[in-house]
Design an enzyme around this catalytic site. Structure first.
Site, PDB file in Angstrom:
ATOM      1  N   ARG A  81       0.657  -1.053   0.685  1.00 20.01           N
ATOM      2  CA  ARG A  81      -0.404  -0.388  -0.367  1.00 20.01           C
ATOM      3  C   ARG A  81       1.199   0.706  -0.096  1.00 20.01           C
ATOM      4  O   ARG A  81       0.500   2.399  -0.621  1.00 20.01           O
ATOM      5  CB  ARG A  81      -0.728  -0.021   1.586  1.00 20.01           C
ATOM      6  CG  ARG A  81      -1.867  -1.342   0.805  1.00 20.01           C
ATOM      7  CD  ARG A  81      -1.590  -2.908   0.786  1.00 20.01           C
ATOM      8  NE  ARG A  81      -0.865  -2.603   2.609  1.00 20.01           N
ATOM      9  CZ  ARG A  81      -0.192  -4.243   1.868  1.00 20.01           C
ATOM     10  NH1 ARG A  81      -0.457  -4.689   1.082  1.00 20.01           N
ATOM     11  NH2 ARG A  81       0.140  -4.765   3.180  1.00 20.01           N
ATOM     12  N   CYS A 126      -6.028  -2.089   8.132  1.00 22.79           N
ATOM     13  CA  CYS A 126      -4.844  -1.608   7.640  1.00 22.79           C
ATOM     14  C   CYS A 126      -4.964  -0.364   7.754  1.00 22.79           C
ATOM     15  O   CYS A 126      -5.642   0.085   7.091  1.00 22.79           O
ATOM     16  CB  CYS A 126      -4.599  -2.438   6.688  1.00 22.79           C
ATOM     17  SG  CYS A 126      -3.683  -1.797   5.206  1.00 22.79           S
ATOM     18  N   THR A 175      -3.020   2.229   6.523  1.00 19.42           N
ATOM     19  CA  THR A 175      -2.207   2.822   5.076  1.00 19.42           C
ATOM     20  C   THR A 175      -3.658   2.520   3.850  1.00 19.42           C
ATOM     21  O   THR A 175      -3.886   3.645   2.868  1.00 19.42           O
ATOM     22  CB  THR A 175      -1.235   1.748   4.362  1.00 19.42           C
ATOM     23  OG1 THR A 175      -0.468   1.637   5.372  1.00 19.42           O
ATOM     24  CG2 THR A 175      -0.680   3.023   3.436  1.00 19.42           C
ATOM     25  N   THR A 223       3.255   4.026   8.796  1.00 12.76           N
ATOM     26  CA  THR A 223       4.089   4.140   7.775  1.00 12.76           C
ATOM     27  C   THR A 223       4.219   5.588   7.236  1.00 12.76           C
ATOM     28  O   THR A 223       3.024   6.039   7.358  1.00 12.76           O
ATOM     29  CB  THR A 223       2.798   3.289   6.731  1.00 12.76           C
ATOM     30  OG1 THR A 223       2.275   3.234   5.818  1.00 12.76           O
ATOM     31  CG2 THR A 223       3.031   1.368   6.941  1.00 12.76           C
ATOM     32  N   LYS A 254       6.407  -6.832  10.131  1.00 10.27           N
ATOM     33  CA  LYS A 254       6.525  -7.747   9.624  1.00 10.27           C
ATOM     34  C   LYS A 254       7.485  -9.239   8.384  1.00 10.27           C
ATOM     35  O   LYS A 254       6.616  -9.877   8.113  1.00 10.27           O
ATOM     36  CB  LYS A 254       6.227  -7.159   7.963  1.00 10.27           C
ATOM     37  CG  LYS A 254       4.761  -5.908   8.134  1.00 10.27           C
ATOM     38  CD  LYS A 254       4.806  -5.171   6.407  1.00 10.27           C
ATOM     39  CE  LYS A 254       3.876  -3.850   6.303  1.00 10.27           C
ATOM     40  NZ  LYS A 254       2.569  -4.794   6.699  1.00 10.27           N
ATOM     41  N   CYS A 264      -1.108   2.398  12.409  1.00  8.88           N
ATOM     42  CA  CYS A 264      -0.576   1.034  11.709  1.00  8.88           C
ATOM     43  C   CYS A 264      -1.040  -0.463  12.611  1.00  8.88           C
ATOM     44  O   CYS A 264      -0.218  -0.412  13.802  1.00  8.88           O
ATOM     45  CB  CYS A 264       0.362   1.114  11.781  1.00  8.88           C
ATOM     46  SG  CYS A 264       1.427  -0.388  10.547  1.00  8.88           S
TER      47      CYS A 264
END
Lengths: 232, 232
Positions: free
Chosen positions: B48, B83, B85, B126, B166, B195
């Site tokens: 993204r 999510c 983003t 992010t 991640k 996030c």
């Protein structure tokens, strides 16, 4: 690359655990290296043990059919059902779809024989799993013996699953130990944790080495059959 | 009763965490009292942040459209996207379906204002979330100020998200503290963890009281809008 379909929600906690385990055991270092999955978390699915013991399974099979067909329509290439008891209906579920459905009990028994040389396998699961003989048949096919707990110890197993885990409480580990001790005393060289709620107990509160988790085997099969590398 | 649809897999770990949190916070004592959910865990979804920063979002929007429409076809009555983003594309995603999509950033800002009387809100997310101004717009609409980390501290946030969580590692909590300290020093009276990877950090490793988790707000909205009782 494969896409994994999951008929889940039986219970939801167990499916969430399966989902986490698939992620944890997939060899991946960024999002895009993980499996694509579709999880139908069908919490409203009628109780499996009740359906097996009463024979009142029409609605349950309708929902299973809808879910299996939805997963096929969405392009899934393999289906996992993180609920041992549901495998009583394996043949019907597989008949609803051309997508291969992993048979968790058969894979778990095969694992116990292959990696532990087991000849006499104890089974801890719901009344539905135990009385329906799902594991007894899988053991017979593999040429090994199947031992289920005595009625008193089976009541302990049901209490752990329904009154503890499904109700959101910690398991009574004194009861858990009583069941394991009985099965070992009766000569079992491996005990299959044949209920995803017991897998949750094992992760959170531990379990003796002699216990082999059917969920672990399902996780590995789901990853490998979807074309990803399994990370032990 | 509602059925919750989830466009997930961004990342998979965050979606699994969201799923667990929904289960944990639904007032239920047996399987059938939980929410029915369909989770599309689309790990292969293009990144993204990359799509926002390069404007190369065609494939991402195609996949979002497929997922939103699949969830509508399967009878979902509300859609959640765990999510932050991805909410950059909120208007497009909502245009793909008539099923209401929860706007996580707007709900999180509204929660910070309502429960903490926040006037100056720091945002940790992010580069995609921060640079695209998703939270800045949500703050503006709520009549409060939005503060984002300095470039050096934003690099720390990205390192925690991509190189730690991640990639399957614990977060560097020294970096986490540096970011929080800077935002507090600049007058923030609330910091939104914007996030889902940071929500995972908070659960596993803790976070200061001043941090408000956008995921918590999404979990509550998802439960309540699906007609279930939220258990704090």
């Amino acid at each position: 690359m494969g896409k994994l379909g999951v008929i889940g929600g039986m219970g939801p906690e167990a499916t969430a655990f399966f989902y986490e385990e698939v992620i944890a055991h997939t060899d991946a270092s960024r999002d895009q290296e993980h499996l694509d999955m579709v999880i139908i978390s069908q919490a409203s699915m009628p109780d499996r043990t009740h359906a097996i013991l009463t024979g009142n399974d029409t609605r349950l099979l309708e929902v299973m059919r809808e879910d299996a067909q939805a997963l096929e329509t969405l392009g899934c290439t393999c289906i996992a059902i993180p609920c041992n008891t549901s495998h009583y209906f394996y043949d019907q579920i597989q008949s609803f779809t051309s997508v291969p459905v992993i048979h968790m009990p058969r894979e778990a028994v095969s694992e116990a024989v292959r990696t532990r040389g087991a000849r006499r396998i104890g089974v801890m699961g719901t009344d539905g799993t135990v009385q329906s003989g799902i594991y007894a048949r899988a053991c017979e096919a593999a040429g090994v013996e199947c031992v289920v707990p005595s009625p008193a110890r089976q009541a302990d197993v049901m209490s752990i699953i329904y009154e503890n885990v499904k109700a959101g409480h910690p398991a009574d580990m004194r009861k858990f130990a009583l069941v394991v001790d009985e099965l070992v005393r009766r000569g079992c060289d491996a005990i299959i944790l044949a209920c995803t709620e017991l897998s949750v107990v094992r992760r959170r509160q531990g379990a003796p080495e002699t216990c082999l988790d059917a969920m672990d085997v399902l996780v590995r099969e789901a990853i490998v059959r979807s074309g990803k590398l399994y990370r032990p």
